[in-house]
Design a protein around this motif. Structure first.
Motif, PDB file in Angstrom:
ATOM      1  N   PRO A   1       0.745  -1.507  -0.026  1.00  0.00           N
ATOM      2  CA  PRO A   1      -0.132  -0.124   0.248  1.00  0.00           C
ATOM      3  C   PRO A   1       0.926   1.334  -0.230  1.00  0.00           C
ATOM      4  CG  PRO A   1      -0.651  -1.769   1.433  1.00  0.00           C
ATOM      5  CD  PRO A   1       0.444  -1.955   1.346  1.00  0.00           C
ATOM      6  N   ASN A   2       1.981   1.307   0.742  1.00  0.00           N
ATOM      7  CA  ASN A   2       2.566   2.856   0.912  1.00  0.00           C
ATOM      8  C   ASN A   2       3.466   2.482  -0.569  1.00  0.00           C
ATOM      9  OD1 ASN A   2       2.159   3.065   3.471  1.00  0.00           O
ATOM     10  ND2 ASN A   2       4.155   1.672   4.175  1.00  0.00           N
TER      11      ASN A   2
ATOM     12  N   PHE B   1       2.541   1.703  -3.140  1.00  0.00           N
ATOM     13  CA  PHE B   1       1.276   2.744  -4.254  1.00  0.00           C
ATOM     14  C   PHE B   1       1.125   3.888  -3.717  1.00  0.00           C
ATOM     15  CE2 PHE B   1      -0.347  -2.142  -4.777  1.00  0.00           C
ATOM     16  CZ  PHE B   1      -0.079  -1.947  -5.976  1.00  0.00           C
ATOM     17  N   PHE B   2       1.452   4.594  -3.100  1.00  0.00           N
ATOM     18  CA  PHE B   2       1.511   5.961  -1.935  1.00  0.00           C
ATOM     19  C   PHE B   2       2.817   6.430  -2.983  1.00  0.00           C
ATOM     20  CE2 PHE B   2       1.306   9.843   0.316  1.00  0.00           C
ATOM     21  CZ  PHE B   2       0.133  10.480   0.218  1.00  0.00           C
ATOM     22  N   ILE B   3       3.656   5.681  -2.369  1.00  0.00           N
ATOM     23  CA  ILE B   3       5.094   6.441  -3.170  1.00  0.00           C
ATOM     24  C   ILE B   3       5.042   6.854  -4.653  1.00  0.00           C
ATOM     25  CG2 ILE B   3       7.301   6.065  -3.269  1.00  0.00           C
ATOM     26  CD1 ILE B   3       7.550   4.665  -0.489  1.00  0.00           C
ATOM     27  N   ILE B   4       4.910   5.523  -5.023  1.00  0.00           N
ATOM     28  CA  ILE B   4       4.501   5.831  -6.919  1.00  0.00           C
ATOM     29  C   ILE B   4       3.856   6.611  -6.978  1.00  0.00           C
ATOM     30  CG2 ILE B   4       3.474   4.481  -8.656  1.00  0.00           C
ATOM     31  CD1 ILE B   4       4.311   1.749  -7.775  1.00  0.00           C
TER      32      ILE B   4
ATOM     33  N   PRO C   1       7.781   8.759   5.138  1.00  0.00           N
ATOM     34  CA  PRO C   1       7.420   8.448   5.770  1.00  0.00           C
ATOM     35  C   PRO C   1       6.659   7.222   5.670  1.00  0.00           C
ATOM     36  CG  PRO C   1       6.185  10.958   6.403  1.00  0.00           C
ATOM     37  CD  PRO C   1       7.023  10.308   5.327  1.00  0.00           C
ATOM     38  N   TYR C   2       6.441   6.819   3.895  1.00  0.00           N
ATOM     39  CA  TYR C   2       5.548   5.881   3.280  1.00  0.00           C
ATOM     40  C   TYR C   2       6.931   4.560   2.866  1.00  0.00           C
ATOM     41  CZ  TYR C   2       1.692   8.452   3.649  1.00  0.00           C
ATOM     42  OH  TYR C   2       0.379   9.344   3.951  1.00  0.00           O
ATOM     43  N   MET C   3       8.842   5.293   3.275  1.00  0.00           N
ATOM     44  CA  MET C   3       8.838   3.643   2.351  1.00  0.00           C
ATOM     45  C   MET C   3       9.542   2.490   3.646  1.00  0.00           C
ATOM     46  SD  MET C   3      12.482   6.859   1.846  1.00  0.00           S
ATOM     47  CE  MET C   3      12.749   5.488   0.843  1.00  0.00           C
TER      48      MET C   3
END
Length: 510
Positions: free
Chosen positions: A221-222, A224-227, A283-285
Protein backbone atom coordinates in the motif's frame (compact mmCIF):
# COMPACT_ATOMS: atom_id res chain seq x y z
CA UNK A 1 10.95 -29.30 20.22
CA UNK A 2 12.89 -32.49 19.43
CA UNK A 3 15.45 -32.83 16.64
CA UNK A 4 14.32 -29.45 15.29
CA UNK A 5 10.71 -30.60 15.00
CA UNK A 6 7.82 -29.05 16.91
CA UNK A 7 5.84 -31.61 18.94
CA UNK A 8 3.17 -29.42 20.55
CA UNK A 9 2.58 -25.94 21.99
CA UNK A 10 2.24 -24.75 25.59
CA UNK A 11 -0.12 -21.78 26.06
CA UNK A 12 -0.81 -21.46 29.80
CA UNK A 13 1.23 -20.20 32.75
CA UNK A 14 1.82 -22.51 35.73
CA UNK A 15 2.77 -20.83 39.00
CA UNK A 16 5.70 -18.51 38.14
CA UNK A 17 6.58 -20.28 34.89
CA UNK A 18 5.57 -18.52 31.68
CA UNK A 19 4.59 -20.57 28.60
CA UNK A 20 8.00 -19.81 27.12
CA UNK A 21 9.78 -21.06 30.24
CA UNK A 22 7.69 -24.25 30.32
CA UNK A 23 8.37 -24.97 26.64
CA UNK A 24 12.11 -24.47 27.16
CA UNK A 25 12.23 -26.76 30.21
CA UNK A 26 10.24 -29.51 28.48
CA UNK A 27 12.58 -29.32 25.47
CA UNK A 28 15.64 -29.60 27.74
CA UNK A 29 14.17 -32.68 29.49
CA UNK A 30 13.47 -34.37 26.15
CA UNK A 31 17.05 -33.67 25.05
CA UNK A 32 18.26 -35.23 28.31
CA UNK A 33 16.28 -38.38 27.55
CA UNK A 34 17.80 -38.67 24.06
CA UNK A 35 21.30 -38.48 25.55
CA UNK A 36 20.68 -41.63 27.62
CA UNK A 37 21.64 -44.65 25.47
CA UNK A 38 19.71 -47.07 27.74
CA UNK A 39 16.43 -45.15 27.64
CA UNK A 40 13.40 -46.76 25.98
CA UNK A 41 10.51 -44.71 24.66
CA UNK A 42 7.88 -47.15 25.98
CA UNK A 43 8.77 -46.11 29.54
CA UNK A 44 6.97 -42.79 29.00
CA UNK A 45 3.74 -42.93 31.00
CA UNK A 46 1.02 -40.75 32.55
CA UNK A 47 0.50 -40.35 36.28
CA UNK A 48 -3.02 -39.10 36.99
CA UNK A 49 -3.89 -36.60 39.70
CA UNK A 50 -7.06 -34.84 40.86
CA UNK A 51 -6.54 -31.58 38.96
CA UNK A 52 -3.49 -32.43 36.86
CA UNK A 53 -1.67 -35.23 35.10
CA UNK A 54 2.10 -35.78 34.97
CA UNK A 55 3.92 -37.24 31.98
CA UNK A 56 6.92 -39.13 33.34
CA UNK A 57 9.80 -41.26 32.11
CA UNK A 58 11.02 -43.33 35.00
CA UNK A 59 11.95 -40.94 37.79
CA UNK A 60 11.96 -37.88 35.45
CA UNK A 61 8.82 -35.75 35.16
CA UNK A 62 8.72 -34.46 31.59
CA UNK A 63 5.76 -32.11 32.05
CA UNK A 64 2.54 -31.48 33.94
CA UNK A 65 -0.85 -31.05 32.28
CA UNK A 66 -3.19 -28.82 34.32
CA UNK A 67 -6.90 -28.13 34.00
CA UNK A 68 -6.03 -24.75 32.46
CA UNK A 69 -3.94 -26.47 29.78
CA UNK A 70 -6.80 -28.87 29.08
CA UNK A 71 -9.48 -26.13 28.95
CA UNK A 72 -7.34 -24.18 26.45
CA UNK A 73 -7.46 -27.27 24.22
CA UNK A 74 -11.14 -28.00 25.14
CA UNK A 75 -10.25 -31.41 26.60
CA UNK A 76 -9.85 -33.02 29.99
CA UNK A 77 -6.40 -33.07 31.53
CA UNK A 78 -6.41 -36.90 31.42
CA UNK A 79 -7.14 -37.11 27.67
CA UNK A 80 -4.71 -34.28 26.86
CA UNK A 81 -1.98 -35.97 28.94
CA UNK A 82 -2.47 -39.30 27.12
CA UNK A 83 -2.35 -37.50 23.77
CA UNK A 84 0.87 -35.60 24.67
CA UNK A 85 2.46 -38.77 26.04
CA UNK A 86 1.73 -40.62 22.80
CA UNK A 87 3.26 -37.75 20.83
CA UNK A 88 6.39 -37.82 22.99
CA UNK A 89 6.74 -41.62 22.70
CA UNK A 90 6.41 -41.43 18.89
CA UNK A 91 8.98 -38.63 18.65
CA UNK A 92 11.47 -40.47 20.88
CA UNK A 93 10.95 -43.71 18.93
CA UNK A 94 11.55 -41.87 15.67
CA UNK A 95 14.67 -40.29 17.16
CA UNK A 96 16.17 -43.63 18.19
CA UNK A 97 15.18 -45.29 14.91
CA UNK A 98 17.55 -42.95 13.12
CA UNK A 99 20.48 -44.49 14.99
CA UNK A 100 19.67 -48.00 13.85
CA UNK A 101 22.34 -49.56 11.63
CA UNK A 102 20.02 -50.37 8.76
CA UNK A 103 18.71 -46.80 8.63
CA UNK A 104 22.23 -45.35 8.71
CA UNK A 105 23.32 -47.70 5.89
CA UNK A 106 20.22 -46.86 3.87
CA UNK A 107 20.72 -43.12 4.36
CA UNK A 108 24.40 -43.49 3.44
CA UNK A 109 23.33 -45.01 0.14
CA UNK A 110 20.96 -42.08 -0.40
CA UNK A 111 23.81 -39.64 0.31
CA UNK A 112 26.04 -41.48 -2.16
CA UNK A 113 23.34 -41.34 -4.83
CA UNK A 114 22.71 -37.65 -4.14
CA UNK A 115 26.46 -36.94 -4.39
CA UNK A 116 26.71 -38.82 -7.69
CA UNK A 117 23.76 -36.87 -9.09
CA UNK A 118 25.31 -33.58 -7.90
CA UNK A 119 28.68 -34.36 -9.48
CA UNK A 120 27.02 -35.49 -12.69
CA UNK A 121 25.03 -32.28 -12.94
CA UNK A 122 28.16 -30.20 -12.24
CA UNK A 123 30.03 -32.06 -14.99
CA UNK A 124 27.12 -31.45 -17.36
CA UNK A 125 27.19 -27.74 -16.47
CA UNK A 126 30.97 -27.73 -17.03
CA UNK A 127 30.53 -29.01 -20.58
CA UNK A 128 27.18 -27.51 -21.54
CA UNK A 129 27.80 -23.88 -20.67
CA UNK A 130 31.27 -23.53 -22.32
CA UNK A 131 29.72 -25.04 -25.46
CA UNK A 132 26.92 -22.51 -25.21
CA UNK A 133 29.48 -19.68 -24.88
CA UNK A 134 31.28 -20.89 -28.03
CA UNK A 135 28.00 -21.20 -29.90
CA UNK A 136 27.08 -17.61 -29.01
CA UNK A 137 30.49 -16.43 -30.26
CA UNK A 138 29.97 -18.29 -33.53
CA UNK A 139 26.57 -16.63 -34.01
CA UNK A 140 28.15 -13.15 -33.87
CA UNK A 141 27.45 -11.46 -37.19
CA UNK A 142 25.26 -14.31 -38.51
CA UNK A 143 22.29 -15.13 -36.29
CA UNK A 144 23.14 -12.32 -33.88
CA UNK A 145 23.51 -9.06 -35.76
CA UNK A 146 23.80 -5.43 -34.89
CA UNK A 147 20.46 -3.77 -34.23
CA UNK A 148 20.14 -0.59 -36.27
CA UNK A 149 17.57 1.76 -37.73
CA UNK A 150 18.76 2.64 -41.22
CA UNK A 151 22.30 3.92 -40.64
CA UNK A 152 21.81 4.51 -36.90
CA UNK A 153 23.33 1.74 -34.79
CA UNK A 154 21.31 0.95 -31.67
CA UNK A 155 23.16 -2.05 -30.15
CA UNK A 156 26.36 -3.55 -31.50
CA UNK A 157 26.48 -7.32 -32.12
CA UNK A 158 29.47 -7.65 -29.78
CA UNK A 159 27.47 -6.11 -26.95
CA UNK A 160 24.49 -8.41 -27.62
CA UNK A 161 26.76 -11.48 -27.50
CA UNK A 162 28.45 -10.21 -24.32
CA UNK A 163 25.04 -9.66 -22.69
CA UNK A 164 23.83 -13.15 -23.64
CA UNK A 165 27.04 -14.74 -22.32
CA UNK A 166 26.69 -12.80 -19.08
CA UNK A 167 23.09 -14.03 -18.80
CA UNK A 168 24.20 -17.63 -19.40
CA UNK A 169 26.94 -17.31 -16.75
CA UNK A 170 24.38 -15.93 -14.32
CA UNK A 171 22.09 -18.89 -15.00
CA UNK A 172 24.98 -21.29 -14.40
CA UNK A 173 25.80 -19.68 -11.05
CA UNK A 174 22.13 -19.70 -10.04
CA UNK A 175 21.63 -23.37 -10.95
CA UNK A 176 24.84 -24.37 -9.16
CA UNK A 177 23.79 -22.58 -5.99
CA UNK A 178 20.35 -24.15 -6.27
CA UNK A 179 21.89 -27.63 -6.46
CA UNK A 180 23.96 -27.06 -3.33
CA UNK A 181 20.94 -25.46 -1.66
CA UNK A 182 19.05 -28.75 -2.17
CA UNK A 183 21.99 -31.11 -1.60
CA UNK A 184 23.41 -29.83 1.70
CA UNK A 185 20.15 -29.77 3.76
CA UNK A 186 19.21 -33.13 2.24
CA UNK A 187 22.47 -34.75 3.33
CA UNK A 188 22.30 -33.22 6.80
CA UNK A 189 18.73 -34.39 7.31
CA UNK A 190 19.56 -38.06 6.59
CA UNK A 191 21.84 -38.58 9.62
CA UNK A 192 20.72 -38.18 13.24
CA UNK A 193 23.89 -36.38 14.27
CA UNK A 194 23.37 -33.60 11.70
CA UNK A 195 19.59 -33.68 11.39
CA UNK A 196 19.15 -30.45 13.37
CA UNK A 197 21.84 -28.70 11.35
CA UNK A 198 19.99 -29.36 8.11
CA UNK A 199 16.80 -27.82 9.42
CA UNK A 200 18.69 -24.83 10.82
CA UNK A 201 20.61 -24.33 7.58
CA UNK A 202 17.39 -24.49 5.60
CA UNK A 203 15.84 -21.99 7.97
CA UNK A 204 18.84 -19.65 7.66
CA UNK A 205 18.62 -19.78 3.88
CA UNK A 206 14.86 -19.26 3.69
CA UNK A 207 14.49 -16.73 6.51
CA UNK A 208 15.97 -13.73 4.62
CA UNK A 209 13.78 -14.36 1.58
CA UNK A 210 10.75 -14.86 3.80
CA UNK A 211 11.46 -11.64 5.69
CA UNK A 212 12.02 -9.68 2.48
CA UNK A 213 8.86 -11.09 0.95
CA UNK A 214 6.80 -10.24 4.04
CA UNK A 215 8.24 -6.73 4.13
CA UNK A 216 7.47 -6.18 0.45
CA UNK A 217 3.94 -7.51 0.86
CA UNK A 218 3.30 -5.35 3.93
CA UNK A 219 4.71 -2.30 2.12
CA UNK A 220 2.60 -2.65 -1.03
CA UNK A 221 0.00 0.00 0.00
CA UNK A 222 2.77 2.44 0.84
CA UNK A 223 4.57 1.62 -2.40
CA UNK A 224 1.48 2.61 -4.38
CA UNK A 225 1.42 5.92 -2.50
CA UNK A 226 5.11 6.48 -3.27
CA UNK A 227 4.51 5.66 -6.95
CA UNK A 228 1.68 8.22 -7.01
CA UNK A 229 3.98 10.87 -5.50
CA UNK A 230 6.70 10.07 -8.07
CA UNK A 231 4.27 10.32 -11.00
CA UNK A 232 2.73 13.61 -9.81
CA UNK A 233 6.19 15.07 -9.19
CA UNK A 234 7.38 13.91 -12.62
CA UNK A 235 4.57 15.61 -14.52
CA UNK A 236 4.78 18.79 -12.41
CA UNK A 237 8.48 19.03 -13.28
CA UNK A 238 7.70 18.50 -16.98
CA UNK A 239 5.17 21.36 -16.88
CA UNK A 240 7.57 23.66 -15.03
CA UNK A 241 10.39 22.77 -17.45
CA UNK A 242 8.14 23.72 -20.38
CA UNK A 243 7.25 27.07 -18.80
CA UNK A 244 10.86 28.00 -18.03
CA UNK A 245 12.00 26.84 -21.47
CA UNK A 246 9.54 29.28 -23.06
CA UNK A 247 10.74 32.03 -20.72
CA UNK A 248 14.32 31.30 -21.79
CA UNK A 249 13.30 31.55 -25.47
CA UNK A 250 11.51 34.83 -24.82
CA UNK A 251 8.07 33.44 -25.75
CA UNK A 252 6.84 34.18 -22.22
CA UNK A 253 7.88 37.54 -20.81
CA UNK A 254 7.69 38.42 -17.11
CA UNK A 255 8.51 42.05 -16.15
CA UNK A 256 11.76 42.20 -14.19
CA UNK A 257 12.62 38.56 -14.92
CA UNK A 258 15.43 38.19 -17.45
CA UNK A 259 15.55 35.27 -19.88
CA UNK A 260 18.99 34.10 -18.71
CA UNK A 261 17.49 33.49 -15.27
CA UNK A 262 15.19 30.78 -16.66
CA UNK A 263 17.60 27.82 -16.51
CA UNK A 264 19.07 28.43 -13.01
CA UNK A 265 15.64 29.27 -11.62
CA UNK A 266 14.26 26.03 -13.03
CA UNK A 267 17.07 24.07 -11.35
CA UNK A 268 16.32 25.71 -8.00
CA UNK A 269 12.56 25.10 -8.32
CA UNK A 270 13.21 21.50 -9.39
CA UNK A 271 15.40 20.90 -6.35
CA UNK A 272 12.76 22.34 -4.01
CA UNK A 273 9.98 20.24 -5.57
CA UNK A 274 12.03 17.04 -5.37
CA UNK A 275 12.98 17.81 -1.76
CA UNK A 276 9.32 18.42 -0.87
CA UNK A 277 8.27 15.17 -2.59
CA UNK A 278 11.00 13.27 -0.70
CA UNK A 279 9.78 14.70 2.62
CA UNK A 280 6.19 13.70 1.82
CA UNK A 281 7.19 10.18 0.69
CA UNK A 282 9.66 9.55 3.53
CA UNK A 283 7.13 8.19 6.11
CA UNK A 284 5.85 5.69 3.52
CA UNK A 285 9.27 4.21 2.73
CA UNK A 286 9.83 0.61 3.98
CA UNK A 287 11.72 0.63 7.26
CA UNK A 288 11.52 4.38 7.76
CA UNK A 289 10.39 3.88 11.38
CA UNK A 290 13.17 1.46 12.26
CA UNK A 291 15.98 2.68 14.57
CA UNK A 292 18.60 1.61 11.99
CA UNK A 293 17.01 3.72 9.26
CA UNK A 294 16.80 6.72 11.58
CA UNK A 295 20.38 6.23 12.72
CA UNK A 296 21.68 6.07 9.16
CA UNK A 297 19.65 9.17 8.25
CA UNK A 298 21.11 11.12 11.18
CA UNK A 299 24.63 9.90 10.35
CA UNK A 300 24.31 10.97 6.72
CA UNK A 301 22.88 14.31 7.81
CA UNK A 302 25.85 14.94 10.10
CA UNK A 303 28.29 13.97 7.33
CA UNK A 304 26.54 16.28 4.89
CA UNK A 305 26.54 19.15 7.39
CA UNK A 306 30.24 18.76 8.24
CA UNK A 307 31.50 18.06 4.73
CA UNK A 308 29.41 20.40 2.62
CA UNK A 309 30.13 23.77 4.22
CA UNK A 310 32.24 25.01 1.32
CA UNK A 311 29.91 23.40 -1.22
CA UNK A 312 26.88 25.17 0.27
CA UNK A 313 28.80 28.45 0.30
CA UNK A 314 29.64 28.00 -3.39
CA UNK A 315 26.01 27.17 -4.22
CA UNK A 316 24.72 30.28 -2.41
CA UNK A 317 27.37 32.38 -4.15
CA UNK A 318 26.37 30.85 -7.52
CA UNK A 319 22.73 31.79 -6.95
CA UNK A 320 23.67 35.35 -5.98
CA UNK A 321 25.92 35.73 -9.03
CA UNK A 322 23.13 34.47 -11.28
CA UNK A 323 20.56 36.97 -10.07
CA UNK A 324 22.98 39.90 -9.81
CA UNK A 325 23.85 39.37 -13.51
CA UNK A 326 27.52 40.09 -12.86
CA UNK A 327 28.45 38.24 -16.06
CA UNK A 328 27.12 35.77 -18.60
CA UNK A 329 28.67 32.92 -20.54
CA UNK A 330 30.87 34.35 -23.28
CA UNK A 331 31.67 37.62 -21.48
CA UNK A 332 35.24 38.85 -21.26
CA UNK A 333 35.85 39.38 -17.52
CA UNK A 334 38.61 39.85 -15.02
CA UNK A 335 38.15 38.22 -11.61
CA UNK A 336 40.94 39.17 -9.23
CA UNK A 337 44.09 38.47 -11.30
CA UNK A 338 42.41 36.20 -13.86
CA UNK A 339 41.26 37.62 -17.20
CA UNK A 340 39.48 35.66 -19.90
CA UNK A 341 36.16 34.57 -21.38
CA UNK A 342 33.51 32.86 -19.25
CA UNK A 343 32.99 29.38 -20.77
CA UNK A 344 30.91 27.75 -18.02
CA UNK A 345 28.91 28.96 -15.06
CA UNK A 346 27.44 26.46 -12.57
CA UNK A 347 26.14 26.70 -9.02
CA UNK A 348 29.53 25.57 -7.70
CA UNK A 349 32.24 27.02 -9.98
CA UNK A 350 32.92 29.44 -12.80
CA UNK A 351 35.32 28.44 -15.58
CA UNK A 352 37.33 31.10 -17.42
CA UNK A 353 39.41 30.56 -20.57
CA UNK A 354 42.31 32.97 -20.86
CA UNK A 355 43.71 34.38 -24.11
CA UNK A 356 46.36 31.62 -23.87
CA UNK A 357 43.59 28.96 -23.97
CA UNK A 358 44.14 28.04 -20.34
CA UNK A 359 40.96 27.00 -18.51
CA UNK A 360 40.86 28.27 -14.93
CA UNK A 361 38.21 27.02 -12.49
CA UNK A 362 37.27 29.52 -9.79
CA UNK A 363 34.94 28.56 -6.88
CA UNK A 364 31.87 30.80 -6.82
CA UNK A 365 32.51 31.84 -3.21
CA UNK A 366 35.88 33.24 -4.33
CA UNK A 367 34.25 34.94 -7.32
CA UNK A 368 31.68 36.60 -5.06
CA UNK A 369 34.41 37.71 -2.65
CA UNK A 370 36.51 39.31 -5.44
CA UNK A 371 35.90 42.39 -7.56
CA UNK A 372 34.58 41.47 -11.01
CA UNK A 373 35.45 43.51 -14.11
CA UNK A 374 33.13 42.83 -17.04
CA UNK A 375 34.41 44.16 -20.36
CA UNK A 376 31.48 42.82 -22.40
CA UNK A 377 28.38 43.98 -20.52
CA UNK A 378 28.27 47.47 -22.13
CA UNK A 379 30.49 46.93 -25.17
CA UNK A 380 27.66 46.56 -27.69
CA UNK A 381 25.48 49.38 -26.38
CA UNK A 382 28.03 51.99 -25.34
CA UNK A 383 31.33 50.65 -26.61
CA UNK A 384 34.30 49.58 -24.51
CA UNK A 385 36.95 52.28 -24.11
CA UNK A 386 40.50 51.00 -24.59
CA UNK A 387 43.18 53.36 -23.29
CA UNK A 388 46.92 53.57 -23.42
CA UNK A 389 49.46 56.21 -22.37
CA UNK A 390 52.46 57.74 -24.08
CA UNK A 391 54.84 60.42 -22.79
CA UNK A 392 56.22 63.11 -25.13
CA UNK A 393 58.64 65.91 -24.39
CA UNK A 394 57.61 69.55 -24.01
CA UNK A 395 59.25 70.44 -27.35
CA UNK A 396 56.42 68.67 -29.30
CA UNK A 397 53.21 70.79 -29.71
CA UNK A 398 50.40 69.12 -27.74
CA UNK A 399 47.86 69.68 -30.55
CA UNK A 400 50.11 67.81 -32.96
CA UNK A 401 50.49 64.96 -30.46
CA UNK A 402 46.69 64.77 -30.13
CA UNK A 403 46.30 64.55 -33.91
CA UNK A 404 48.90 61.78 -34.20
CA UNK A 405 47.34 59.70 -31.43
CA UNK A 406 43.83 60.01 -32.88
CA UNK A 407 45.17 59.13 -36.32
CA UNK A 408 46.86 56.02 -34.90
CA UNK A 409 43.56 54.97 -33.30
CA UNK A 410 41.65 55.38 -36.56
CA UNK A 411 44.14 53.18 -38.35
CA UNK A 412 43.52 50.34 -35.88
CA UNK A 413 41.10 47.58 -36.84
CA UNK A 414 38.00 47.11 -34.62
CA UNK A 415 38.27 50.68 -33.26
CA UNK A 416 34.94 52.47 -33.79
CA UNK A 417 34.79 55.70 -35.78
CA UNK A 418 31.87 56.86 -33.66
CA UNK A 419 32.21 57.75 -30.89
CA UNK A 420 35.49 59.31 -31.96
CA UNK A 421 38.78 58.56 -30.20
CA UNK A 422 39.91 61.27 -27.81
CA UNK A 423 43.03 62.21 -25.84
CA UNK A 424 43.52 63.31 -22.24
CA UNK A 425 46.65 64.98 -20.91
CA UNK A 426 46.82 63.34 -17.54
CA UNK A 427 50.04 64.82 -16.13
CA UNK A 428 52.67 67.54 -16.69
CA UNK A 429 55.81 65.91 -15.37
CA UNK A 430 59.33 67.37 -15.02
CA UNK A 431 60.59 66.30 -18.44
CA UNK A 432 57.53 65.17 -20.41
CA UNK A 433 53.78 65.36 -20.78
CA UNK A 434 51.62 62.24 -20.18
CA UNK A 435 49.05 61.75 -22.98
CA UNK A 436 46.25 59.16 -22.64
CA UNK A 437 44.60 57.90 -25.82
CA UNK A 438 41.01 56.58 -25.48
CA UNK A 439 39.32 54.64 -28.28
CA UNK A 440 36.00 52.78 -28.49
CA UNK A 441 35.55 49.16 -29.60
CA UNK A 442 32.72 46.65 -29.64
CA UNK A 443 35.05 43.63 -29.72
CA UNK A 444 36.18 43.10 -26.10
CA UNK A 445 37.30 39.54 -26.89
CA UNK A 446 40.03 40.96 -29.18
CA UNK A 447 41.46 43.40 -26.65
CA UNK A 448 44.99 41.98 -26.77
CA UNK A 449 45.15 42.14 -30.57
CA UNK A 450 43.66 45.66 -30.66
CA UNK A 451 46.12 46.95 -28.07
CA UNK A 452 49.05 45.44 -29.94
CA UNK A 453 47.96 46.96 -33.26
CA UNK A 454 47.21 50.32 -31.60
CA UNK A 455 50.73 50.52 -30.15
CA UNK A 456 52.20 49.69 -33.56
CA UNK A 457 50.18 52.45 -35.20
CA UNK A 458 51.21 54.98 -32.53
CA UNK A 459 54.84 54.24 -33.29
CA UNK A 460 54.25 54.53 -37.04
CA UNK A 461 52.30 57.82 -36.71
CA UNK A 462 54.97 59.50 -34.59
CA UNK A 463 57.83 58.21 -36.69
CA UNK A 464 56.19 59.43 -39.91
CA UNK A 465 55.63 62.88 -38.37
CA UNK A 466 59.21 63.07 -37.12
CA UNK A 467 58.17 63.27 -33.48
CA UNK A 468 60.51 61.40 -31.20
CA UNK A 469 59.26 59.31 -28.26
CA UNK A 470 62.16 59.75 -25.86
CA UNK A 471 60.57 59.70 -22.43
CA UNK A 472 60.09 58.81 -19.68
CA UNK A 473 63.61 57.34 -19.33
CA UNK A 474 65.53 58.77 -22.26
CA UNK A 475 68.26 61.32 -21.47
CA UNK A 476 71.18 62.22 -23.72
CA UNK A 477 73.04 65.19 -25.26
CA UNK A 478 71.08 66.37 -28.26
CA UNK A 479 74.03 67.69 -30.30
CA UNK A 480 75.76 64.99 -32.26
CA UNK A 481 73.20 62.24 -31.53
CA UNK A 482 71.15 60.42 -34.15
CA UNK A 483 67.41 61.02 -33.87
CA UNK A 484 65.44 58.19 -32.23
CA UNK A 485 63.21 57.87 -35.31
CA UNK A 486 63.86 54.59 -37.25
CA UNK A 487 66.08 54.95 -40.28
CA UNK A 488 63.28 54.16 -42.73
CA UNK A 489 61.34 57.26 -41.63
CA UNK A 490 64.28 59.75 -41.89
CA UNK A 491 64.72 62.04 -44.88
CA UNK A 492 67.22 61.16 -47.61
CA UNK A 493 70.80 62.21 -46.82
CA UNK A 494 70.06 62.64 -43.12
CA UNK A 495 73.15 63.21 -40.98
CA UNK A 496 73.24 63.95 -37.31
CA UNK A 497 74.36 67.48 -36.47
CA UNK A 498 77.97 67.91 -35.35
CA UNK A 499 78.77 68.88 -31.80
CA UNK A 500 79.14 72.65 -31.63
CA UNK A 501 81.68 74.17 -29.26
CA UNK A 502 81.73 77.93 -28.66
CA UNK A 503 84.38 79.92 -26.79
CA UNK A 504 82.39 82.50 -24.87
CA UNK A 505 85.51 84.53 -23.91
CA UNK A 506 86.69 85.06 -27.54
CA UNK A 507 83.21 86.21 -28.59
CA UNK A 508 83.30 88.91 -25.91
CA UNK A 509 86.72 90.25 -27.16
CA UNK A 510 85.39 90.44 -30.70
Amino acid sequence: MLDGKELFSVRERVLSFSPEDRARIITERLQKLTSDPFFRSDTVDVVEGESSSDIVAGDLTIMTITDRDASAERKTHQSLARERAATIRAALAEHWSRYETKNIVKNSVYVLLATVVLLALLIVFGRLFPALYRKLDSWRGTKIRTLKIQAFEIINADRIVAALKALAKGCRIFLTLLLFYIYIPLVFSLFPWTHGFGAKLLHYLLAPFSTIGSAVWDSLPNMFFIIAIVLVTHYILKLIRLVFAEIGKGTISIPGFFSEWAEPTFKIVRFLIIAFAAVVAFPYMPGSESPAFKGVSIFLGVLFSLGSTSAVANIVAGVILTYTRAFRIGDRVQIADTMGDVVEKTLLVTRIRTIKNVDITVPNSMVLGSHITNYSSSAQEYGLILHTSVTIGYDAPWKRVHELLVEAARRTEHVLELPEPFVFQTALNDFYVNYELNAYTDQPHKMAKIYSELHQNIQDSFNEAGVEIMSPHYTQLRDGNTATIPEGYRSAGYEPAAIRIRNVGEKKRD
